[in-house]
Design a protein around this motif. Sequence first.
Motif, PDB file in Angstrom:
ATOM      1  N   VAL A 196     -81.268 -19.850  -9.387  1.00  0.00           N
ATOM      2  CA  VAL A 196     -81.385 -20.283  -7.771  1.00  0.00           C
ATOM      3  C   VAL A 196     -82.619 -21.153  -7.735  1.00  0.00           C
ATOM      4  CG1 VAL A 196     -81.870 -19.308  -5.509  1.00  0.00           C
ATOM      5  CG2 VAL A 196     -80.674 -17.992  -7.167  1.00  0.00           C
ATOM      6  N   HIS A 197     -82.234 -22.535  -7.166  1.00  0.00           N
ATOM      7  CA  HIS A 197     -83.327 -23.220  -6.495  1.00  0.00           C
ATOM      8  C   HIS A 197     -83.828 -22.950  -5.128  1.00  0.00           C
ATOM      9  CE1 HIS A 197     -82.477 -26.389  -9.858  1.00  0.00           C
ATOM     10  NE2 HIS A 197     -81.353 -25.682  -9.697  1.00  0.00           N
ATOM     11  N   ARG A 198     -85.009 -23.473  -4.904  1.00  0.00           N
ATOM     12  CA  ARG A 198     -85.676 -23.115  -3.407  1.00  0.00           C
ATOM     13  C   ARG A 198     -84.572 -23.447  -2.157  1.00  0.00           C
ATOM     14  NH1 ARG A 198     -91.438 -25.450  -1.742  1.00  0.00           N
ATOM     15  NH2 ARG A 198     -90.063 -27.316  -1.732  1.00  0.00           N
ATOM     16  N   ASN A 199     -84.040 -24.590  -2.521  1.00  0.00           N
ATOM     17  CA  ASN A 199     -83.269 -25.168  -1.311  1.00  0.00           C
ATOM     18  C   ASN A 199     -81.590 -24.536  -1.708  1.00  0.00           C
ATOM     19  OD1 ASN A 199     -82.569 -26.834  -3.539  1.00  0.00           O
ATOM     20  ND2 ASN A 199     -82.786 -28.582  -2.644  1.00  0.00           N
ATOM     21  N   ASP A 200     -81.370 -23.757  -2.563  1.00  0.00           N
ATOM     22  CA  ASP A 200     -80.037 -23.160  -2.665  1.00  0.00           C
ATOM     23  C   ASP A 200     -79.588 -22.692  -1.523  1.00  0.00           C
ATOM     24  OD1 ASP A 200     -77.711 -22.086  -3.740  1.00  0.00           O
ATOM     25  OD2 ASP A 200     -78.506 -21.865  -5.731  1.00  0.00           O
ATOM     26  N   ALA A 201     -78.517 -23.081  -1.157  1.00  0.00           N
ATOM     27  CA  ALA A 201     -77.686 -22.700  -0.067  1.00  0.00           C
ATOM     28  C   ALA A 201     -77.188 -21.223   0.126  1.00  0.00           C
ATOM     29  CB  ALA A 201     -76.381 -23.583   0.545  1.00  0.00           C
ATOM     30  N   ASN A 202     -77.117 -20.877  -1.258  1.00  0.00           N
ATOM     31  CA  ASN A 202     -76.631 -19.534  -1.554  1.00  0.00           C
ATOM     32  C   ASN A 202     -77.615 -18.439  -1.953  1.00  0.00           C
ATOM     33  OD1 ASN A 202     -73.701 -20.039  -1.145  1.00  0.00           O
ATOM     34  ND2 ASN A 202     -73.833 -21.291  -3.250  1.00  0.00           N
ATOM     35  N   ARG A 203     -78.936 -18.766  -1.823  1.00  0.00           N
ATOM     36  CA  ARG A 203     -80.030 -17.983  -2.403  1.00  0.00           C
ATOM     37  C   ARG A 203     -79.866 -16.539  -1.486  1.00  0.00           C
ATOM     38  NH1 ARG A 203     -85.789 -20.168  -0.768  1.00  0.00           N
ATOM     39  NH2 ARG A 203     -86.659 -18.008  -0.655  1.00  0.00           N
ATOM     40  N   ASN A 204     -79.560 -16.437  -0.252  1.00  0.00           N
ATOM     41  CA  ASN A 204     -79.631 -15.261   0.526  1.00  0.00           C
ATOM     42  C   ASN A 204     -78.380 -14.336  -0.091  1.00  0.00           C
ATOM     43  OD1 ASN A 204     -81.714 -16.079   1.915  1.00  0.00           O
ATOM     44  ND2 ASN A 204     -80.531 -16.756   3.664  1.00  0.00           N
ATOM     45  N   VAL A 205     -77.296 -14.827  -0.027  1.00  0.00           N
ATOM     46  CA  VAL A 205     -76.241 -14.057  -0.712  1.00  0.00           C
ATOM     47  C   VAL A 205     -76.355 -13.502  -1.927  1.00  0.00           C
ATOM     48  CG1 VAL A 205     -74.610 -15.973  -1.441  1.00  0.00           C
ATOM     49  CG2 VAL A 205     -73.592 -13.628  -0.614  1.00  0.00           C
ATOM     50  N   ILE A 206     -76.951 -14.413  -2.829  1.00  0.00           N
ATOM     51  CA  ILE A 206     -77.151 -13.908  -4.256  1.00  0.00           C
ATOM     52  C   ILE A 206     -78.011 -12.978  -4.097  1.00  0.00           C
ATOM     53  CG2 ILE A 206     -78.155 -14.698  -6.510  1.00  0.00           C
ATOM     54  CD1 ILE A 206     -76.896 -17.492  -5.813  1.00  0.00           C
ATOM     55  N   LEU A 207     -79.108 -12.928  -3.477  1.00  0.00           N
ATOM     56  CA  LEU A 207     -80.306 -11.603  -3.682  1.00  0.00           C
ATOM     57  C   LEU A 207     -79.588 -10.545  -2.774  1.00  0.00           C
ATOM     58  CD1 LEU A 207     -83.614 -13.529  -2.139  1.00  0.00           C
ATOM     59  CD2 LEU A 207     -83.148 -12.770  -4.689  1.00  0.00           C
ATOM     60  N   GLU A 208     -78.602 -10.769  -2.030  1.00  0.00           N
ATOM     61  CA  GLU A 208     -78.295  -9.703  -1.256  1.00  0.00           C
ATOM     62  C   GLU A 208     -77.209  -8.844  -2.120  1.00  0.00           C
ATOM     63  OE1 GLU A 208     -76.263 -11.280   2.084  1.00  0.00           O
ATOM     64  OE2 GLU A 208     -78.381 -11.788   3.075  1.00  0.00           O
ATOM     65  N   THR A 209     -76.377  -9.689  -3.153  1.00  0.00           N
ATOM     66  CA  THR A 209     -75.482  -9.286  -4.011  1.00  0.00           C
ATOM     67  C   THR A 209     -76.223  -8.508  -5.160  1.00  0.00           C
ATOM     68  OG1 THR A 209     -73.714 -10.685  -3.548  1.00  0.00           O
ATOM     69  CG2 THR A 209     -73.602  -9.704  -5.374  1.00  0.00           C
ATOM     70  N   LEU A 210     -77.216  -9.249  -5.653  1.00  0.00           N
ATOM     71  CA  LEU A 210     -78.048  -8.730  -7.025  1.00  0.00           C
ATOM     72  C   LEU A 210     -78.735  -7.223  -6.479  1.00  0.00           C
ATOM     73  CD1 LEU A 210     -79.279 -11.483  -9.005  1.00  0.00           C
ATOM     74  CD2 LEU A 210     -77.466  -9.993  -9.523  1.00  0.00           C
ATOM     75  N   THR A 211     -79.176  -7.385  -5.297  1.00  0.00           N
ATOM     76  CA  THR A 211     -80.070  -6.141  -5.084  1.00  0.00           C
ATOM     77  C   THR A 211     -79.436  -4.901  -4.453  1.00  0.00           C
ATOM     78  OG1 THR A 211     -80.701  -6.930  -3.053  1.00  0.00           O
ATOM     79  CG2 THR A 211     -82.117  -7.544  -4.711  1.00  0.00           C
ATOM     80  N   HIS A 212     -77.827  -5.313  -4.026  1.00  0.00           N
ATOM     81  CA  HIS A 212     -77.023  -4.571  -3.211  1.00  0.00           C
ATOM     82  C   HIS A 212     -77.929  -4.211  -1.883  1.00  0.00           C
ATOM     83  CE1 HIS A 212     -75.265  -2.482  -7.318  1.00  0.00           C
ATOM     84  NE2 HIS A 212     -74.948  -3.856  -6.859  1.00  0.00           N
ATOM     85  N   GLU A 213     -78.064  -5.298  -1.325  1.00  0.00           N
ATOM     86  CA  GLU A 213     -78.896  -5.104   0.139  1.00  0.00           C
ATOM     87  C   GLU A 213     -80.019  -4.618  -0.137  1.00  0.00           C
ATOM     88  OE1 GLU A 213     -77.485  -6.841   2.585  1.00  0.00           O
ATOM     89  OE2 GLU A 213     -75.635  -7.261   2.245  1.00  0.00           O
ATOM     90  N   GLY A 214     -80.747  -4.716  -1.181  1.00  0.00           N
ATOM     91  CA  GLY A 214     -82.255  -4.127  -1.164  1.00  0.00           C
ATOM     92  C   GLY A 214     -82.218  -2.605  -1.845  1.00  0.00           C
TER      93      GLY A 214
END
Length: 339
Positions: A196-214
């Motif tokens: 994930v790059h800092r300007n990746d448009a998908n960074r939020n959804v990737i984090l949400e998916t990997l962390t199972h919404e935290g």
Amino acid sequence: MAQQLHFEKHLLGGSSRSLKLAFVVDPLPELKAWKDSSVAMMRAAEKHGHEVYAIDARTLGWRKADAAHAGGVSGEAMHLHLRPDDHDWYRETGREWMPLTAFDAVVMRKDPPFDFEYLTATWLLERAEADGVRVLNRPRALRDHSEKLAIMEFPDFAPPTLVSRDMAQLQHFIDEERDVILKPLDGMGGSQIFRVHRNDANRNVILETLTHEGARTIMAQRYLPEIAHGDKRILLIAGQPVPWCLARIPKAGETRGNLAAGGTGIAQELSARDRQIAEALGPVLFKRGLLLVGLDVIGNHLTEINVTSPTCMVEIRQQSGFDAAGAFITALEHACGLA
């Protein structure tokens, strides 16, 4: 070949009697003999003159002793004759339920995931260990060394890393490092690894998916461009580094070097930095009962410590001539008191 002889001499190899060895593995039809390190170990054990048994990890169990039963931990043991044909690699010459106390050593080689069933297997094996069974790698050490989190003990060798499920912390780390790798703590074979790059448009959804919404803790590490030259698997046997590693080169367009993700394995001699890392960790991990360890090193950085079922023995032997499986059996003989 001189390295092989030096390595085995250092391990005080040379067996004087036959051992009865049990390998706790996944179902035999699932093992790919042309690349599987467990198969290489079993072949090496038979070549060294030992009796080889395979126990499907799913058959492990414990029974309380009574008038009709000795009790303890047992499993369905298949007595094997190993063959050189990778497509027809064994003959089953006998099968019976046996107590683990019947074996000189039990080698735990079940693959991850490290789920509740794997955890249960370590508890059963630890109970067998309490009954006098020699189990390698030691069950407690398997539980104590998360393959991702174990690097926390050796931060001087690790790249910039964050372990968290807190979204704000993870987002801040991505902003700081600009280019990161995100991965779950229980993954294997490159599964669910994201760059994930800092300007990746998908960074939020990737984090949400990997962390199972935290709800799930993950690992974030600075992206290491040296991955282009390989994610190096360094094997430690009885605390000593095998002189050859396998650099797993990502295929075109990929970030992951894992062989399961299409990477290409290239055997190469250890660099000075590789040896520094291996020689620092080897004695510490061996003292804890980890006879075989696989270190993952990218560039100059330690990224993972693999203890469940480290692999790459076959590829290293094919390309370098170094028989890591044979060296492992020599170390096992020494652990069993043979010299």
